[in-house]
Design an enzyme around this catalytic site. Structure first.
Site, mmCIF file in Angstrom:
data_model
loop_
_atom_site.group_PDB
_atom_site.id
_atom_site.type_symbol
_atom_site.label_atom_id
_atom_site.label_comp_id
_atom_site.label_asym_id
_atom_site.label_seq_id
_atom_site.Cartn_x
_atom_site.Cartn_y
_atom_site.Cartn_z
ATOM 1 N N ASP A 89 -39.206 25.795 26.122
ATOM 2 C CA ASP A 89 -40.442 25.381 25.275
ATOM 3 C C ASP A 89 -41.739 25.437 25.833
ATOM 4 O O ASP A 89 -42.634 25.019 25.408
ATOM 5 C CB ASP A 89 -40.305 23.928 24.752
ATOM 6 C CG ASP A 89 -39.159 23.790 23.888
ATOM 7 O OD1 ASP A 89 -38.590 24.819 23.328
ATOM 8 O OD2 ASP A 89 -38.988 22.771 23.252
ATOM 9 N N ASP A 124 -31.550 10.615 24.234
ATOM 10 C CA ASP A 124 -30.134 10.383 25.021
ATOM 11 C C ASP A 124 -29.714 9.047 24.739
ATOM 12 O O ASP A 124 -28.506 8.951 24.392
ATOM 13 C CB ASP A 124 -30.501 10.507 26.558
ATOM 14 C CG ASP A 124 -31.647 9.721 27.172
ATOM 15 O OD1 ASP A 124 -32.272 9.206 26.368
ATOM 16 O OD2 ASP A 124 -31.750 10.077 28.297
#
Length: 496
Positions: free
Chosen positions: A93, A241
């Site tokens: 990214d 996560d």
């Protein structure tokens, strides 16, 4: 008198919450110790049999990683796993020149027969979660290994983790983080100290009894079907996560934690980088408490004890808020104690809660002894380390409490990546790191004021009461003074 009553009530509630958290840590310690006596083997893939070798995709989510990108790619290229069953996705990214340098490096690795793909996006929607989700669309692997850019898995890493997926109920295998720059500075030492406790006491303590644990964002492997079944990656919290981990376990997927498999990584060496990482972790924890609390409480497939540990796990970061409350109110409580003689019994009872610190001291010592061994010398080193760690942890309490409050109140903020340094090659060149935050947060000014506030607390010990002072809270105020002083000065000078 009304204000005094409010102070006493709030102070007492915060102390009780800290005590509850300490008891939970003590329970995890007992779980940890009992797990060492039970090393039952489980069914696993035989990777010497070509027919049993599953296809694995390694995902490397990266964003403007100029200083570590080459090291990351060269290290991953050395992973010992059949090339016909391995795919690598670089989920890039980046918005700077590293996009082109990474592309050239990947092209060189492709000429050596490595199946490695460079996947870029036109925007960072969902940040890391969005990148992982995008890569999953084309991932060929049955299992998805994920590494952040500062992690350096050993050659045999996949061979030590993938075999556990022979058990079809296992959705995640997580490994323990190592620290290649543990002894670089006081800051890296206390970060390693805290993370070691999480990766020994907490992860093993929970996992050994079937309580919820979390994939730590890196250095672990997911079963692809588990990710999809749990609802895929979502970017509505700063700790994607932890979010996906809970959603997966609420759907009865099992997690396997491997304490004996260490994955080395680099700790932040500059306090501004550590601050941004701490902010993201603590705010994300609070966001996930908001998101997951009722799902955990209403789930009929998990035990009451697992629910309690799950909620306390999600409230980990909120302990910083309780610590800050106790710290700030401890000085007015010192004056209240010496003004109202009829409250003497109350203060005797409150002194019992010093046992919380003793519990933490014992839990961390067990962890420290496991890593460094016992003996008088190591124990004395541990006492010094514990004092420094607790002081600086309390010095971060304002910064982390703001993160926690923002998380609980639902205030959204951008996912800020922690700058990486690669100090093994640039040494003191970290000062020229282009990703370092140059501005000083307004929070730092308040940390400086708190340093002065706790200096006043130490002074107060000499002047309150009729018997020549009250020094019961003096060590606490000294640690707070040193902790806030360290964070304040280091934040202003931007030194390691």
């Amino acid at each position: 008198m009304i204000l005094d009553t409010i102070i006493i009530v709030v102070y007492t509630i915060a102390l009780l919450l800290i005590f509850m958290y300490a008891l939970a840590q003590l329970n995890l310690l007992f779980n940890y110790l009992s797990s060492k006596k039970n090393n039952a083997s489980c069914e696993s893939y035989d990777l010497s049999n070509p027919d049993e070798i599953p296809f694995v995709t390694i995902q490397l989510p990266v964003y403007n990683e100029m200083y570590v990108m080459e090291r990351l790619l060269d290290n991953i290229a050395k992973i010992d796993y059949p090339k016909s069953k391995l795919e690598i996705q670089v989920l890039d990214d980046s918005t700077d020149e590293t996009v082109e340098t990474t592309k050239r490096h990947i092209n060189r690795l492709q000429t050596k027969g490595l199946d490695i793909q460079h996947i870029t996006r036109t925007d960072r929607k969902g940040f890391k979660a969005g990148a992982l989700k995008e890569g999953l669309k084309t991932a060929k692997g049955e299992f998805i290994a994920i590494f952040d850019s500062d992690f350096l898995p050993k050659k045999d890493w996949l061979k030590r983790t993938v075999p556990y997926f022979k058990d079809e109920n296992i959705g995640v295998v997580q490994t323990r983080w190592g620290h290649i720059n543990r002894n670089y500075s006081v800051l890296t030492k206390i970060q390693a100290f805290a993370l070691d406790a999480h990766f020994t006491l907490e992860q093993v303590g929970r996992n050994s009894k079937g309580h919820f644990i979390n994939f730590n964002g890196t250095a672990g492997v997911w079963r692809k079907t588990c990710i999809i079944d749990a609802g895929n990656w979502e970017g509505d919290t700063l700790t994607e996560d932890l979010d996906l981990s809970y959603r997966a376990q609420l759907k009865n997927w099992k997690f396997k934690y491997l304490e004996d498999v260490e994955t080395p990584a680099e700790l932040p060496i500059v306090i501004s980088a550590a601050r941004s990482q701490q902010f993201r972790w603590n705010k994300g924890g609070a966001e996930n408490f908001r998101k997951m609390m009722w799902k955990v409480l209403k789930n009929k497939n998990i035990s009451s004890k697992t629910k309690v540990h799950g909620l306390l796990h999600l409230l980990n970061s909120t302990m910083f808020l309780n610590i800050l409350i106790v710290a700030v109110l401890s000085i007015p409580m010192l004056y209240i104690k010496n003004e109202y003689a009829h409250l003497k019994l109350y203060f005797y009872v409150m002194s019992f809660f010093v046992i919380s610190t003793l519990i933490f001291f014992i839990c961390y010592w067990i962890m420290y002894r496991k890593m460094y061994g016992g003996g008088i010398k190591n124990f004395m080193n541990y006492i010094g380390m514990f004092f420094v760690f607790f002081s600086i942890a309390m010095g971060f309490s304002l910064h982390n409490s703001i993160a926690v409050l923002e998380g609980h109140l639902g205030k959204k903020s951008e996912f800020v990546r922690t700058p990486k340094f690669n100090i093994s090659t640039i040494k003191d060149g970290w000062k020229k790191n282009k990703y370092l935050k140059k501005t000083v947060s307004i929070h730092v000014i308040f940390e400086g004021l708190l340093m002065l506030y706790f200096a006043f607390g130490m002074y107060s010990a000499f002047v309150v009461g009729d018997q020549g002072g009250d020094f019961g809270l003096f060590p606490f105020h000294l640690m707070l003074f040193l902790g806030f002083g360290y964070v304040f000065i280091k934040s202003l000078t931007s030194k390691v």
